[in-house]
Write an enzyme that holds these catalytic residues in place. Structure first.
Site, PDB file in Angstrom:
ATOM      1  N   ASP A   1      61.475  -6.950  31.507  1.00  0.00           N
ATOM      2  CA  ASP A   1      60.449  -7.976  31.321  1.00  0.00           C
ATOM      3  C   ASP A   1      59.673  -7.900  30.018  1.00  0.00           C
ATOM      4  O   ASP A   1      58.697  -8.639  29.840  1.00  0.00           O
ATOM      5  CB  ASP A   1      59.468  -7.952  32.502  1.00  0.00           C
ATOM      6  CG  ASP A   1      58.731  -6.622  32.629  1.00  0.00           C
ATOM      7  OD1 ASP A   1      59.119  -5.657  31.947  1.00  0.00           O
ATOM      8  OD2 ASP A   1      57.767  -6.553  33.402  1.00  0.00           O
ATOM      9  N   GLU A   2      60.056  -7.052  29.103  1.00  0.00           N
ATOM     10  CA  GLU A   2      59.338  -7.019  27.823  1.00  0.00           C
ATOM     11  C   GLU A   2      60.247  -6.535  26.703  1.00  0.00           C
ATOM     12  O   GLU A   2      61.227  -5.838  26.929  1.00  0.00           O
ATOM     13  CB  GLU A   2      58.085  -6.147  27.905  1.00  0.00           C
ATOM     14  CG  GLU A   2      58.333  -4.704  28.271  1.00  0.00           C
ATOM     15  CD  GLU A   2      57.046  -3.888  28.285  1.00  0.00           C
ATOM     16  OE1 GLU A   2      56.213  -4.059  27.369  1.00  0.00           O
ATOM     17  OE2 GLU A   2      56.876  -3.065  29.204  1.00  0.00           O
TER      18      GLU A   2
ATOM     19  N   ASP B   1      55.834 -10.066  26.694  1.00  0.00           N
ATOM     20  CA  ASP B   1      55.710  -9.447  28.013  1.00  0.00           C
ATOM     21  C   ASP B   1      55.669 -10.555  29.057  1.00  0.00           C
ATOM     22  O   ASP B   1      54.744 -11.368  29.075  1.00  0.00           O
ATOM     23  CB  ASP B   1      54.422  -8.607  28.063  1.00  0.00           C
ATOM     24  CG  ASP B   1      54.352  -7.723  29.297  1.00  0.00           C
ATOM     25  OD1 ASP B   1      55.310  -7.739  30.095  1.00  0.00           O
ATOM     26  OD2 ASP B   1      53.336  -7.019  29.461  1.00  0.00           O
TER      27      ASP B   1
END
Length: 354
Positions: free
Chosen positions: A105-106, A11
């Site tokens: 983003d993850e 993350d």
């Protein structure tokens, strides 16, 4: 004997805001909010300096301004974020092809059989974090365990720039000590309902039988029953297509008041739009789901000729669709909204708030 999976959840830390601080040195160390404080604008993400004031994703920009008067608002640069996200994923692929992005983003990585024969998921996570820091000049947090759910929770334990490993022998104790509000998949309303029933931790939740879980929480009860025991058999799915993105919440008490229902739909619409923006997804079909007090479910939808990219359109549409249900005549225990019919389906995970 079956080999235990080695799952990493990565993350990126305050991703959009961190990219802005990286690219514009004058923003470093300052409370940065990506979004707009004007009109019905919402916070897409914010720096850790802003989070200290209570600012968080999906809240109205005006509220964020009230919480942090010194905040610096910057417009999102989605093209840049997508480019950086691709750079991060290229690092992931050095170690495994089993990469399941959840958003820009993850992502989940299955490194059970890693390409470089490193063998240790912890060492791989360290190497990924170091490469992200040295090559992209950003930080990421990682969670490592034997399944997706535990890895996901673990990645948030030591943010920013953290790494948390939950050994298989620790999972049961870890889940028992975890507060239900921190369970990935248990939303704010459901956590509040659990707290009213004196269920505050995984240990409290674990006392309920499967039948009780299903009775009190419906279909998600099965999910809760498994995760509180650290059970999650979902594989890491590379190239998984998203058909729809949805958010829903269960009321602590059944609701008959139309005004309350509409306010909740407005809140969900803002949250859904922030998620859609985050994943760069815009669909043509807007749907509403209603579960009545007797557990009967109905849904309504509307399809537009073009993709929808306005949060007000989502909010107004779902309120119109609500009028096509028995809202106001029958008490409602759950409302949810969804967007589907994406023009460009990205490789992300379907979101759900229970």
């Amino acid at each position: 004997m079956l080999q235990s999976k080695k799952i990493i959840h990565i993350d990126m830390d305050a991703f959009y805001a961190s990219v802005e601080q990286r690219d514009f040195p004058e923003l470093r160390g300052k409370p940065v909010i990506v979004g707009s404080p004007e009109g019905r604008g919402v916070v897409l993400t914010c720096s850790y300096e802003a989070r200290k004031f209570g600012v968080r994703s999906a809240i109205p920009g005006k509220e964020a301004r009230r919480l942090c008067v010194e905040a610096i608002f910057v417009p999102p640069r989605m093209t840049v974020y997508k480019e950086v996200s691709q750079q991060v994923r290229e690092i992931f692929f050095r170690y495994t092809d089993l990469v399941e992005p959840l958003s820009l983003d993850e992502a989940y990585l299955d490194v059970t059989n890693d390409k470089l024969k490193i063998g240790s998921a912890i060492e791989i996570a360290k190497a990924i974090k170091q490469s992200v820091k040295e090559e992209i000049h950003l930080t990421a947090s990682a969670g490592v365990s034997v399944n997706k759910f535990v890895a996901k929770v673990a990645s948030g334990m030591q943010k920013p720039d953290g790494l948390t490993f939950i050994h298989p022998s620790q999972i049961e104790t870890f889940m028992e000590q975890l507060k239900v509000k921190n369970f990935h998949g248990i939303g704010r309303v459901t956590a509040g309902k659990m707290n009213k029933a004196w269920i505050f931790t995984g240990a409290d939740l674990k006392k309920l039988s499967l039948d009780e879980m299903l009775k009190y929480y419906g279909k998600p009860g099965r999910f809760y029953f498994d995760i509180v025991r650290g059970i999650d058999n979902r594989p890491v799915e590379a190239d998984r297509e998203t058909k729809s993105v949805s958010v829903e919440d269960t009321f602590a008490d059944d609701v008959l008041d139309i005004n309350i229902l509409e306010k909740e739909l407005e809140r969900l619409a803002k949250l859904l739009f922030s998620r859609l923006t985050k994943y760069n997804l815009y669909g043509r079909t807007i749907s509403i789901k209603v579960k009545y007090h007797d557990f009967k479910i109905t849904s309504r939808s509307k399809t537009f000729p073009e993709h929808v990219s306005d949060p007000d359109v989502i909010a107004q549409t779902v309120k119109q669709l609500l009028k096509q249900t028995e809202a106001g005549l029958k008490k409602i225990r759950l409302v949810g909204i969804a967007v589907s019919g994406f023009e460009k389906v990205k490789t992300v995970w379907q979101l759900k708030l229970f």
